[in-house]
Design a protein around this motif. Structure first.
Motif, PDB file in Angstrom:
ATOM      1  N   GLY A   1       3.109   1.401   9.957  1.00 39.08           N
ATOM      2  CA  GLY A   1       1.909   1.952   9.328  1.00 39.08           C
ATOM      3  C   GLY A   1       0.665   1.544  10.104  1.00 39.08           C
ATOM      4  N   ASP A   2      -0.455   1.434   9.375  1.00 38.63           N
ATOM      5  CA  ASP A   2      -1.728   1.113  10.017  1.00 38.63           C
ATOM      6  C   ASP A   2      -1.688  -0.221  10.766  1.00 38.63           C
ATOM      7  N   ALA A   3      -0.835  -1.142  10.360  1.00 37.85           N
ATOM      8  CA  ALA A   3      -0.752  -2.428  11.054  1.00 37.85           C
ATOM      9  C   ALA A   3      -0.381  -2.227  12.527  1.00 37.85           C
ATOM     10  N   LEU A  42      -6.849  10.986  -0.907  1.00 40.41           N
ATOM     11  CA  LEU A  42      -6.330  11.348   0.412  1.00 40.41           C
ATOM     12  C   LEU A  42      -5.405  12.551   0.298  1.00 40.41           C
ATOM     13  N   GLY A  43      -5.097  13.107   1.470  1.00 43.25           N
ATOM     14  CA  GLY A  43      -4.187  14.244   1.525  1.00 43.25           C
ATOM     15  C   GLY A  43      -2.854  13.774   2.077  1.00 43.25           C
ATOM     16  N   ILE A  44      -1.765  14.146   1.401  1.00 46.07           N
ATOM     17  CA  ILE A  44      -0.433  13.868   1.970  1.00 46.07           C
ATOM     18  C   ILE A  44       0.044  15.172   2.590  1.00 46.07           C
ATOM     19  N   GLY A  62       0.850  -1.203   0.000  1.00 46.47           N
ATOM     20  CA  GLY A  62       0.000   0.000   0.000  1.00 46.47           C
ATOM     21  C   GLY A  62       0.879   1.244   0.000  1.00 46.47           C
ATOM     22  N   ILE A  63       1.040   1.860   1.167  1.00 45.80           N
ATOM     23  CA  ILE A  63       1.834   3.085   1.266  1.00 45.80           C
ATOM     24  C   ILE A  63       3.134   2.824   2.040  1.00 45.80           C
ATOM     25  N   ALA A  64       3.010   2.237   3.254  1.00 43.41           N
ATOM     26  CA  ALA A  64       4.214   1.984   4.054  1.00 43.41           C
ATOM     27  C   ALA A  64       5.176   1.056   3.314  1.00 43.41           C
ATOM     28  N   GLY A  65       4.649   0.003   2.665  1.00 42.21           N
ATOM     29  CA  GLY A  65       5.501  -1.020   2.061  1.00 42.21           C
ATOM     30  C   GLY A  65       6.469  -0.470   1.017  1.00 42.21           C
ATOM     31  N   PHE A 113       5.219  -8.508  -0.814  1.00 43.47           N
ATOM     32  CA  PHE A 113       4.156  -9.462  -1.135  1.00 43.47           C
ATOM     33  C   PHE A 113       2.830  -8.743  -0.919  1.00 43.47           C
ATOM     34  N   GLU A 114       2.089  -8.579  -2.005  1.00 42.31           N
ATOM     35  CA  GLU A 114       0.854  -7.789  -1.974  1.00 42.31           C
ATOM     36  C   GLU A 114      -0.325  -8.691  -2.346  1.00 42.31           C
ATOM     37  N   ALA A 115      -1.366  -8.660  -1.511  1.00 41.71           N
ATOM     38  CA  ALA A 115      -2.509  -9.553  -1.727  1.00 41.71           C
ATOM     39  C   ALA A 115      -3.302  -9.206  -2.987  1.00 41.71           C
ATOM     40  N   ARG A 116      -3.376  -7.912  -3.331  1.00 43.78           N
ATOM     41  CA  ARG A 116      -4.160  -7.532  -4.513  1.00 43.78           C
ATOM     42  C   ARG A 116      -3.566  -8.182  -5.762  1.00 43.78           C
ATOM     43  N   ALA A 117      -4.445  -8.491  -6.713  1.00 41.32           N
ATOM     44  CA  ALA A 117      -3.992  -9.231  -7.891  1.00 41.32           C
ATOM     45  C   ALA A 117      -3.131  -8.376  -8.817  1.00 41.32           C
ATOM     46  N   ARG A 143      -5.616  11.079  -5.705  1.00 37.68           N
ATOM     47  CA  ARG A 143      -6.452   9.877  -5.697  1.00 37.68           C
ATOM     48  C   ARG A 143      -5.605   8.712  -5.186  1.00 37.68           C
ATOM     49  N   ARG A 144      -6.239   7.857  -4.387  1.00 38.75           N
ATOM     50  CA  ARG A 144      -5.478   6.752  -3.785  1.00 38.75           C
ATOM     51  C   ARG A 144      -4.815   5.876  -4.849  1.00 38.75           C
ATOM     52  N   GLY A 145      -5.563   5.563  -5.916  1.00 40.00           N
ATOM     53  CA  GLY A 145      -5.005   4.707  -6.964  1.00 40.00           C
ATOM     54  C   GLY A 145      -3.777   5.334  -7.606  1.00 40.00           C
ATOM     55  N   ARG A 191      -0.805 -13.402  -0.922  1.00 38.37           N
ATOM     56  CA  ARG A 191      -1.434 -13.074   0.365  1.00 38.37           C
ATOM     57  C   ARG A 191      -0.780 -13.853   1.501  1.00 38.37           C
ATOM     58  N   LEU A 192      -0.308 -13.127   2.502  1.00 38.27           N
ATOM     59  CA  LEU A 192       0.274 -13.773   3.680  1.00 38.27           C
ATOM     60  C   LEU A 192      -0.809 -14.523   4.446  1.00 38.27           C
ATOM     61  N   GLU A 193      -0.493 -15.761   4.828  1.00 37.94           N
ATOM     62  CA  GLU A 193      -1.416 -16.480   5.707  1.00 37.94           C
ATOM     63  C   GLU A 193      -0.829 -16.624   7.097  1.00 37.94           C
ATOM     64  N   GLN A 219      -3.500  12.107   8.565  1.00 30.78           N
ATOM     65  CA  GLN A 219      -2.096  11.757   8.844  1.00 30.78           C
ATOM     66  C   GLN A 219      -1.724  10.294   8.593  1.00 30.78           C
ATOM     67  N   GLY A 220      -2.705   9.402   8.369  1.00 31.38           N
ATOM     68  CA  GLY A 220      -2.371   7.974   8.295  1.00 31.38           C
ATOM     69  C   GLY A 220      -1.326   7.664   7.236  1.00 31.38           C
ATOM     70  N   ALA A 221      -1.481   8.227   6.054  1.00 29.11           N
ATOM     71  CA  ALA A 221      -0.533   7.953   4.970  1.00 29.11           C
ATOM     72  C   ALA A 221       0.829   8.570   5.288  1.00 29.11           C
ATOM     73  N   SER A 222       0.812   9.784   5.816  1.00 31.97           N
ATOM     74  CA  SER A 222       2.081  10.460   6.106  1.00 31.97           C
ATOM     75  C   SER A 222       2.839   9.748   7.224  1.00 31.97           C
TER      76      SER A 222
HETATM   77  C1  LIG Z   1     -11.767   6.685   3.877  1.00 31.21           C
HETATM   78  C2  LIG Z   1     -10.340   6.941   4.301  1.00 31.21           C
HETATM   79  C3  LIG Z   1      -9.771   8.185   4.029  1.00 31.21           C
HETATM   80  C4  LIG Z   1      -8.445   8.435   4.402  1.00 31.21           C
HETATM   81  N1  LIG Z   1      -7.908   9.664   4.148  1.00 31.21           N
HETATM   82  C5  LIG Z   1      -6.626   9.917   4.514  1.00 31.21           C
HETATM   83  C6  LIG Z   1      -6.002  11.186   4.242  1.00 31.21           C
HETATM   84  O1  LIG Z   1      -6.605  12.097   3.681  1.00 31.21           O
HETATM   85  N2  LIG Z   1      -4.707  11.362   4.615  1.00 31.21           N
HETATM   86  C7  LIG Z   1      -4.000  10.376   5.223  1.00 31.21           C
HETATM   87  O2  LIG Z   1      -2.811  10.591   5.523  1.00 31.21           O
HETATM   88  N3  LIG Z   1      -4.542   9.175   5.504  1.00 31.21           N
HETATM   89  C8  LIG Z   1      -5.821   8.923   5.161  1.00 31.21           C
HETATM   90  N4  LIG Z   1      -6.386   7.712   5.437  1.00 31.21           N
HETATM   91  C9  LIG Z   1      -5.580   6.705   6.150  1.00 31.21           C
HETATM   92  C10 LIG Z   1      -4.586   6.030   5.212  1.00 31.21           C
HETATM   93  O3  LIG Z   1      -5.261   5.551   4.063  1.00 31.21           O
HETATM   94  C11 LIG Z   1      -3.883   4.892   5.914  1.00 31.21           C
HETATM   95  O4  LIG Z   1      -3.409   5.326   7.172  1.00 31.21           O
HETATM   96  C12 LIG Z   1      -2.714   4.402   5.059  1.00 31.21           C
HETATM   97  O5  LIG Z   1      -3.197   3.865   3.843  1.00 31.21           O
HETATM   98  C13 LIG Z   1      -1.885   3.365   5.807  1.00 31.21           C
HETATM   99  O6  LIG Z   1      -0.906   2.843   4.925  1.00 31.21           O
HETATM  100  P1  LIG Z   1      -0.402   1.350   5.102  1.00 31.21           P
HETATM  101  O7  LIG Z   1       0.583   1.133   4.023  1.00 31.21           O
HETATM  102  O8  LIG Z   1      -0.014   1.132   6.527  1.00 31.21           O
HETATM  103  O9  LIG Z   1      -1.706   0.452   4.870  1.00 31.21           O
HETATM  104  P2  LIG Z   1      -2.588   0.299   3.545  1.00 31.21           P
HETATM  105  O10 LIG Z   1      -2.517   1.508   2.710  1.00 31.21           O
HETATM  106  O11 LIG Z   1      -3.925  -0.158   4.026  1.00 31.21           O
HETATM  107  O12 LIG Z   1      -1.889  -0.862   2.749  1.00 31.21           O
HETATM  108  C14 LIG Z   1      -1.937  -2.198   3.200  1.00 31.21           C
HETATM  109  C15 LIG Z   1      -1.680  -3.117   2.013  1.00 31.21           C
HETATM  110  O13 LIG Z   1      -1.504  -4.462   2.497  1.00 31.21           O
HETATM  111  C16 LIG Z   1      -2.200  -5.342   1.636  1.00 31.21           C
HETATM  112  N5  LIG Z   1      -2.524  -6.552   2.429  1.00 31.21           N
HETATM  113  C17 LIG Z   1      -3.454  -6.676   3.403  1.00 31.21           C
HETATM  114  N6  LIG Z   1      -3.440  -7.927   3.911  1.00 31.21           N
HETATM  115  C18 LIG Z   1      -2.464  -8.602   3.242  1.00 31.21           C
HETATM  116  C19 LIG Z   1      -1.964  -9.927   3.333  1.00 31.21           C
HETATM  117  N7  LIG Z   1      -2.462 -10.837   4.202  1.00 31.21           N
HETATM  118  N8  LIG Z   1      -0.949 -10.305   2.496  1.00 31.21           N
HETATM  119  C20 LIG Z   1      -0.427  -9.414   1.603  1.00 31.21           C
HETATM  120  N9  LIG Z   1      -0.880  -8.130   1.477  1.00 31.21           N
HETATM  121  C21 LIG Z   1      -1.873  -7.727   2.299  1.00 31.21           C
HETATM  122  C22 LIG Z   1      -3.422  -4.554   1.188  1.00 31.21           C
HETATM  123  O14 LIG Z   1      -3.955  -5.077  -0.021  1.00 31.21           O
HETATM  124  C23 LIG Z   1      -2.848  -3.158   1.026  1.00 31.21           C
HETATM  125  O15 LIG Z   1      -2.347  -2.927  -0.268  1.00 31.21           O
HETATM  126  C24 LIG Z   1      -7.706   7.431   5.066  1.00 31.21           C
HETATM  127  C25 LIG Z   1      -8.279   6.183   5.338  1.00 31.21           C
HETATM  128  C26 LIG Z   1      -9.597   5.940   4.973  1.00 31.21           C
HETATM  129  C27 LIG Z   1     -10.211   4.605   5.276  1.00 31.21           C
END
Ligand SMILES: Cc1cc2nc3c(=O)[nH]c(=O)nc-3n(C[C@H](O)[C@H](O)[C@H](O)COP(=O)(O)OP(=O)(O)OC[C@H]3O[C@@H](n4cnc5c(N)ncnc54)[C@H](O)[C@@H]3O)c2cc1C
Length: 408
Positions: free
Chosen positions: A304-306, A49-51, A15-18, A35-39, A108-110, A132-134, A316-319
């Motif tokens: 990150g979110d984990a 989102l906002g960075i 996602g973002i942290a990785g 290793f990313e679960a999405r295809a 945009r997130r994508g 996908r990690l199990e 702030q989650g992405a940052s």
């Molecule tokens: C509606 C919404 C709006 C938001 N807006 C903002 C914003 O404006 N600004 C901001 O800073 N933050 C925002 N956030 C928070 C931000 O999106 C997260 O904090 C951020 O994406 C965390 O990044 P991450 O890499 O830790 O996790 P994620 O971005 O969730 O990435 C996790 C990745 O791990 C993959 N994954 C999951 N399980 C497995 C597995 N078992 N095996 C392999 N891969 C796996 C997923 O497919 C995903 O790609 C928002 C969140 C939501 C829900």
């Protein structure tokens, strides 16, 4: 260069942290596979989102701030209004580059995922989609094994869980860790063309409505990027949810009706924007993790979110996920063994991220009110609340990590 302890890193989640972590690890000579679960890369996924400036400074250290800016849009600031459309506060971000070294970028997130994945690949990070990690096997003290769905395995000197708030790494490697808690708020979003909406290009207009909260960003090309937050009881297991509620029928029409009902009596342009949206996205049930006893065990660490999922209310989650990636790589560079690096990382990060997760939770509590009296009281307090919020936000944005500094 990397110390003797770490040559190969298994990263779970692209996602973002990785990808950010992966790019910093490549810089210190570590071989990285994500290793990313999405295809496939999720170029069209999710809303936006906002960075924040603190996140953009991490991307600047990687030399990719320009790439991300080019796919997003600069944000001049936020204007806050009450349910009658009266201005109650402004946070002007136009001088953010001078104050914090970088501005706020909406994207945009994508588009963000695609930019990070491409830049990571360019720097030699291997990304495996559909992986996908199990389970995590940490029984061998010399290495850690990721067991993937379908029977594949991957081995590394460390395994870093970047797999988001529902982290499988957390469940598998840190048994007993708390689950993320539902905060009682949900989020919807969308992209609309609505020329009459009073949303200036580059500005976020945030409305504290009678029952729900609405945010709209004036994106380049005349689009309005919007989100909606409202209160929603936790879904009851085994009971059918109403249309448009989490777990209920999710046609765009049902979602639209639900959102429009929540904004009855609020400024009319909100309804115009929602009606002009071809596809309503969501709902996302907003969860957070206020604290976790440990973020690491042996050769496994969460970032990150984990480790510290946060609600979006502080933006702030992405940052934070980006900051984590940079700081963890710096700790692995400077500490001789992974466990020491993880302990240093957690010690340096925990106070900041937990304070921000709490701050985001507080900000969310003003977004949905239970009735007219609560709404009246909230509106009286809003100007003060927004001034305090702006000062807290400036402190969060001003944070910088110095790559040259030693971790310990
Ligand atoms: C509606 C919404 C709006 C938001 N807006 C903002 C914003 O404006 N600004 C901001 O800073 N933050 C925002 N956030 C928070 C931000 O999106 C997260 O904090 C951020 O994406 C965390 O990044 P991450 O890499 O830790 O996790 P994620 O971005 O969730 O990435 C996790 C990745 O791990 C993959 N994954 C999951 N399980 C497995 C597995 N078992 N095996 C392999 N891969 C796996 C997923 O497919 C995903 O790609 C928002 C969140 C939501 C829900």
């Amino acid at each position: 260069m990397a110390q003797r302890g770490v040559r190969r890193a298994v990263v779970i989640g692209g996602g973002i942290a990785g990808p950010v972590l992966g790019m910093f690890l490549r810089r210190i000579g570590v071989e990285v596979t994500i290793f990313e679960a999405r295809a496939a890369p999720a170029e069209q996924e999710g809303a936006f989102l906002g960075i924040a400036p603190n996140g953009m400074n991490v991307l600047a250290e990687l030399g990719i701030a320009g790439v991300v800016e080019a796919r997003g849009a600069p944000c001049a600031g936020m204007r806050f209004e009450n349910a009658r459309g009266r201005r109650v506060g402004v946070i002007d971000q136009r001088d953010a580059a001078r104050r914090f070294g970088a501005g706020l970028v909406m994207i945009r997130r994508g588009a963000l995922h695609a930019a990070l994945a491409e830049e990571a690949a360019r720097r030699g990070v291997a990304i495996r989609y559909g992986a996908r990690l199990e389970d995590v096997d940490a029984s061998d003290p010399r290495e850690v094994v990721a067991r993937l769905r379908g029977g594949d395995e991957a081995r590394g000197d460390v395994l870093i869980g970047c797999d988001g708030f529902r982290s499988r790494t957390r469940v598998s490697a840190l048994p007993g860790a708390p689950e993320p808690g539902y905060t009682g708020l949900i989020d919807f979003g969308g992209f609309a063309r609505c020329p009459g909406a009073p949303v200036e290009p580059g500005w976020n207009v945030m409305v504290f409505g009678r029952r729900a909260f609405f945010g709209a960003f004036g994106a380049p090309g005349g689009e309005v990027w919007w989100f909606h937050n409202s209160g929603e009881p936790a879904p009851e297991p085994g009971r059918a949810a109403p249309p448009g509620a989490p777990g209920g029928a999710a046609t765009s029409e049902a979602l639209r009706e639900r959102i429009l009902a929540q904004h009855e009596g609020d400024p009319g342009w909100i309804g115009d924007v929602v009606r002009a949206t071809p596809e309503v996205l969501g709902p996302w049930l907003l969860h957070d993790i206020l604290t976790m006893p440990r973020w690491h065990d042996g050769r496994v660490c969460l970032i990150g979110d984990a480790a510290h999922a946060t609600t979006p209310h502080a933006g702030q989650g992405a940052s934070l996920a980006m900051e984590d990636g940079m700081l963890l790589a710096r700790c692995l560079r400077d500490e001789p063994e992974p466990e020491q690096a993880f302990a240093a990382f957690e010690r340096l990060r925990r106070p900041r991220v937990e304070a921000i997760v709490r701050q985001a939770r507080r900000q969310g509590s003003n977004k949905a009110v239970s009735g007219p009296v609560a709404g009246w009281l909230r509106d009286r307090a809003l100007p003060l609340f927004l001034r305090i919020g702006a000062a807290a936000q400036a402190r969060v944005h001003a944070y910088r990590i110095d790559w040259e500094e030693r971790a310990a």
